[in-house]
Motif scaffolding. Structure first.
Motif, mmCIF file in Angstrom:
data_model
loop_
_atom_site.group_PDB
_atom_site.id
_atom_site.type_symbol
_atom_site.label_atom_id
_atom_site.label_comp_id
_atom_site.label_asym_id
_atom_site.label_seq_id
_atom_site.Cartn_x
_atom_site.Cartn_y
_atom_site.Cartn_z
ATOM 1 N N VAL A 148 35.337 30.419 40.518
ATOM 2 C CA VAL A 148 36.790 30.273 40.467
ATOM 3 C C VAL A 148 37.122 29.186 39.459
ATOM 4 C CG1 VAL A 148 36.814 28.647 42.395
ATOM 5 C CG2 VAL A 148 38.878 29.905 41.818
ATOM 6 N N SER A 205 41.880 31.314 39.367
ATOM 7 C CA SER A 205 41.541 32.640 38.874
ATOM 8 C C SER A 205 40.544 33.273 39.830
ATOM 9 C CB SER A 205 40.942 32.549 37.480
ATOM 10 O OG SER A 205 39.720 31.824 37.527
ATOM 11 N N ARG A 258 39.237 36.620 42.524
ATOM 12 C CA ARG A 258 39.702 37.278 43.732
ATOM 13 C C ARG A 258 39.295 36.566 45.006
ATOM 14 N NH1 ARG A 258 38.196 43.626 42.419
ATOM 15 N NH2 ARG A 258 39.380 43.803 40.474
ATOM 16 N N PHE A 301 39.889 33.333 45.898
ATOM 17 C CA PHE A 301 40.628 32.111 46.240
ATOM 18 C C PHE A 301 40.830 32.010 47.741
ATOM 19 C CE2 PHE A 301 43.465 28.640 45.778
ATOM 20 C CZ PHE A 301 44.521 28.841 46.658
ATOM 21 N N ASN A 336 48.094 32.163 49.395
ATOM 22 C CA ASN A 336 46.907 32.938 49.023
ATOM 23 C C ASN A 336 47.264 34.201 48.235
ATOM 24 O OD1 ASN A 336 45.192 31.078 50.167
ATOM 25 N ND2 ASN A 336 44.946 32.200 52.090
ATOM 26 N N ASN A 359 47.344 32.908 44.791
ATOM 27 C CA ASN A 359 46.175 32.114 44.369
ATOM 28 C C ASN A 359 46.575 30.690 43.984
ATOM 29 O OD1 ASN A 359 44.679 34.418 44.728
ATOM 30 N ND2 ASN A 359 43.782 34.438 42.690
ATOM 31 N N THR A 360 47.440 30.078 44.762
ATOM 32 C CA THR A 360 47.987 28.784 44.391
ATOM 33 C C THR A 360 47.961 27.816 45.566
ATOM 34 O OG1 THR A 360 49.469 29.854 42.801
ATOM 35 C CG2 THR A 360 49.961 27.590 43.386
#
Length: 125
Positions: free
Chosen positions: A2, A25, A27, A29, A74, A77-78
């Motif tokens: 990641v 970045s 998948r 995360f 989620n 992704n943050t």
């Protein structure tokens, strides 16, 4: 693997607020526990806050409790760090980091396998 990219840092007066973001970045995360650390000039990097995979558990260093809030989205992704009532001693480079979920809430930086490049936060008095 990641990759993490922080943003949202800047210059703010004491008492002000900033919201840091860290976009990941990949998948996976949603399988990582996340943390925020900071490093002031001439000092060692220190733990600030951490959050579990689901976001249901959060952890803070005593000096930021009641002022900072860590959260995550989620789906985007943050992970975020909302910083209120900022003080000059909060001035530092802030880093987000990702760790295996078995290290949820850890304040030990060596347990975090992935790191962002950092974002500068400067609080003027």
């Amino acid at each position: 693997q990641v990759q993490l990219v922080e943003s949202g840092g800047g210059l703010v007066q004491a008492g002000g607020s900033l919201r840091l973001s860290c976009v990941a970045s990949g998948r996976t995360f949603g399988s990582y526990a996340m943390g925020w650390f900071r490093q002031a000039a001439g000092k060692e990097r220190e733990f600030v806050a951490a959050i579990s995979v689901s976001g249901s558990s959060t952890y803070y260093v005593d000096s930021v409790k009641g002022r900072f809030t860590i959260s995550r989205d989620n789906a985007k992704n943050t992970v975020f760090l909302q910083m209120n009532s900022l003080k000059p001693e909060d001035t530092a480079v802030y880093y987000c980091a990702a760790a295996s979920s078995i290290y949820t809430g850890s304040s030990y930086e060596h347990r975090y396998a992935h790191w962002g490049q950092g974002t500068q936060v400067t609080v003027s008095s």
